[in-house]
Design an enzyme around this catalytic site. Structure first.
Site, mmCIF file in Angstrom:
data_model
loop_
_atom_site.group_PDB
_atom_site.id
_atom_site.type_symbol
_atom_site.label_atom_id
_atom_site.label_comp_id
_atom_site.label_asym_id
_atom_site.label_seq_id
_atom_site.Cartn_x
_atom_site.Cartn_y
_atom_site.Cartn_z
ATOM 1 N N LYS A 182 37.387 71.778 29.427
ATOM 2 C CA LYS A 182 38.208 72.652 30.278
ATOM 3 C C LYS A 182 37.992 74.120 29.901
ATOM 4 O O LYS A 182 37.932 74.999 30.763
ATOM 5 C CB LYS A 182 39.699 72.296 30.153
ATOM 6 C CG LYS A 182 40.644 73.228 30.916
ATOM 7 C CD LYS A 182 40.311 73.248 32.402
ATOM 8 C CE LYS A 182 41.160 74.069 33.323
ATOM 9 N NZ LYS A 182 41.869 75.222 32.954
ATOM 10 N N ASN A 186 36.548 77.112 32.305
ATOM 11 C CA ASN A 186 37.143 78.433 32.525
ATOM 12 C C ASN A 186 36.157 79.555 32.230
ATOM 13 O O ASN A 186 36.138 80.568 32.916
ATOM 14 C CB ASN A 186 38.402 78.601 31.674
ATOM 15 C CG ASN A 186 39.609 77.927 32.306
ATOM 16 O OD1 ASN A 186 39.459 76.956 33.036
ATOM 17 N ND2 ASN A 186 40.796 78.435 32.041
HETATM 18 C C1 6PG Z 1 42.179 76.452 36.425
HETATM 19 C C2 6PG Z 1 42.252 77.874 35.911
HETATM 20 C C3 6PG Z 1 43.488 78.143 35.115
HETATM 21 C C4 6PG Z 1 43.558 79.525 34.475
HETATM 22 C C5 6PG Z 1 43.557 80.645 35.440
HETATM 23 C C6 6PG Z 1 43.830 82.016 34.819
HETATM 24 O O1 6PG Z 1 41.192 75.821 36.087
HETATM 25 O O2 6PG Z 1 43.058 76.004 37.177
HETATM 26 O O3 6PG Z 1 41.173 78.080 35.064
HETATM 27 O O4 6PG Z 1 43.515 77.178 34.105
HETATM 28 O O5 6PG Z 1 44.717 79.597 33.758
HETATM 29 O O6 6PG Z 1 42.369 80.683 36.137
HETATM 30 O O7 6PG Z 1 42.961 82.349 33.779
HETATM 31 P P1 6PG Z 1 42.840 83.883 33.280
HETATM 32 O O8 6PG Z 1 44.216 84.454 33.297
HETATM 33 O O9 6PG Z 1 42.280 83.845 31.920
HETATM 34 O O10 6PG Z 1 41.962 84.551 34.286
#
Ligand code: 6PG
Length: 476
Positions: A182, A186
């Site tokens: 995961k 990201n």
């Molecule tokens: C997901 C996203 C999520 C993440 C946001 C914000 O897979 O649903 O990755 O998990 O929390 O995208 O991430 P940032 O605040 O670091 O941009």
């Protein structure tokens, strides 16, 4: 009725996962620290399935069938530890705690080990897809023991997104494997977004186009190889007009990108493992740079006219150049991300299925894209593939894109438009395919100032030259 699974932590994500489980026919125990949230969930959505509300943690745990499976959906870090500490005395051997938050995989490894010693299973599970995904079908990346997956798998595979009848969920591997995957997801999400942002910036600077016009270009791209959720919502965001001012929405948003930490973790882990994930690193640093307002202001004042005027001669040819450069850079980012997963898997003995990882990212998650089918195919055809870049489909797309990539990066550089991810991806590509790298000179320098030794191209062994003396070479 006894509940088959429980969810504690009913903020948006927890609430939606609980509803998704209930809508799919599972009996779900629900609990929240402040019971109003539990009550409102049942009051508002009780008709969607069978919820068993628990006022206290003890009631909640008591309502679960054995082995108990409890999903913890609270903030990563100390809040997660606090909930686990509260749960453990209420659980019995063989019960399962599932952490669906964005935990660091090292924390997950630590928790799994501690709970295993107490006879409990701990499944660090990555969930991607935001609020909508959690409710309608996310991509789910569970880690932990095979026994825990035997209980969780049938439920998770049912509530996950489905693509061509295949669930976007698989048992990723033991302990921290799910959260690791995961995390890299990201990281790739950061790279994808940075590349999209650079493509938008290039189109805006090169064509002098308005956001609404660029939205149309992205909409068009979404009908081809680049088809993906992020390209789709890019068109949506760019086409949006601010109601208060009537201006393009992107022009009224402060240009400082925030981050919650998963991109940074990805880069930190890649540094530890020695894997050059340059696209993800540039994307993460680009967010940091955007936030350094004072430095940006000072530099803007010091160098107001450092670029040349940019005039694109052929509009359609330029758009196609940007599209090809975007695709090639994106391939680099994914190649690096999958290298990272392979290295993590080897380091921690996780035996992660790379093709399977691409498969469960095809739907539900933020980086879902048509392109992931090709990654799965590449690993199906060649499980020990050295880099995705050389798999036939990707090699062809990259080769076809190279002239465009060079033109775009070259033109942007002359015009003073920053393209950190486009240009570093191109540099990565050129470095990988280079016959010789100047790393040889670095080895010479290291030997010169620190007697760090070097290896020769023509003989085995390590050598040292006495640089300050007679410059004789001796085996080290
Ligand atoms: C997901 C996203 C999520 C993440 C946001 C914000 O897979 O649903 O990755 O998990 O929390 O995208 O991430 P940032 O605040 O670091 O941009």
């Amino acid at each position: 009725a006894r509940a088959q699974i429980g969810v504690t932590g009913l903020a948006v994500m927890g609430r939606n996962v609980a509803r998704n489980l209930a809508r799919n026919g599972f009996t779900v125990a629900v609990h929240n620290r402040s019971p109003e949230r539990t009550r409102s969930l049942v009051a508002e959505h009780g008709d969607e399935g069978t919820f068993v509300p628990g006022e206290s943690m003890a009631d909640f745990v008591a309502s679960l069938e054995r082995p108990r499976a409890v999903i913890v959906m609270v903030k990563a870090g100390a809040p997660t530890d606090a909930v686990i500490d509260e749960l453990v005395p209420l659980l019995e051997e063989g019960d399962i705690i599932v952490d669906c938050g964005n935990a660091h995989f090292a924390d997950t490894r630590r928790r799994e080990e501690a709970l295993r010693a107490q006879g409990l299973h701990f499944s660090g599970t990555g969930v991607s897809g935001g609020e909508e995904g959690a409710l309608r079908g996310p991509s789910i990346m569970p880690g932990g023991s095979a026994e825990s997956y035997a209980k969780l798998g049938p439920m998770f595979e049912k509530i996950a997104a489905q693509v061509d009848g295949v669930p976007c969920c698989m048992h990723v591997g033991p302990d921290g494997a799910g959260h690791f995957v995961k995390m890299v997801h990201n990281g790739i999400e950061y790279a994808d977004m940075q590349l999209i942002a650079e493509a938008y910036d290039l189109l805006r600077a090169g064509l002098g186009a308005e956001p609404a016009e660029i939205a149309e270009i992205f909409r068009d791209w979404n009908n081809g190889e680049l088809e993906s959720f992020l390209i789709e919502i890019t068109a949506d965001v760019l086409a949006h007009t601010d109601a208060a001012t009537g201006r393009a929405f992107v022009d009224i948003v402060q240009d400082r990108a925030e981050q919650k930490g998963t991109g940074r973790w990805t880069v930190q882990s890649a540094l530890d493992l020695g894997i050059p994930i340059t696209g993800i690193a540039e994307a993460t640093f680009a967010r940091s740079l955007s936030g350094h307002v004072d430095q940006r202001e000072a530099a803007r004042r010091a160098f107001p006219d450092a670029g040349e005027k940019w005039q694109v001669a052929d509009r359609d040819a330029f758009i196609e150049d940007v599209r090809r450069a975007l695709l090639a850079s994106k391939i680099v980012a994914y190649a690096q991300g999958f290298d990272h997963i392979r290295a993590g898997s080897e380091e921690y003995d996780w035996d992660i299925d790379l093709g399977g990882t691409a498969t469960i990212w095809r739907g539900g998650c933020i980086i879902r894209a048509r392109f992931l089918n090709r990654i799965r195919e590449a690993y199906d055809q060649q499980p020990d593939l050295s880099t995705l870049l050389v798999a036939p489909y990707f090699a062809e797309a990259v080769a076809a894109g190279v002239p465009s990539w060079r033109r775009v990066v070259g033109d942007a550089t002359r015009a003073g438009v920053p393209t950190p991810a486009f240009s570093s991806s191109l540099a990565y590509f050129d470095a990988l395919r280079a016959e010789r790298l100047p790393a040889a000179l670095i080895q010479g320098l290291r030997d010169n100032f620190g007697a760090h030794t070097y290896q020769r191209v023509d003989r085995d062994g390590s050598f040292h030259t006495t640089w300050a003396g007679d410059r004789a070479e001796s085996p080290a």
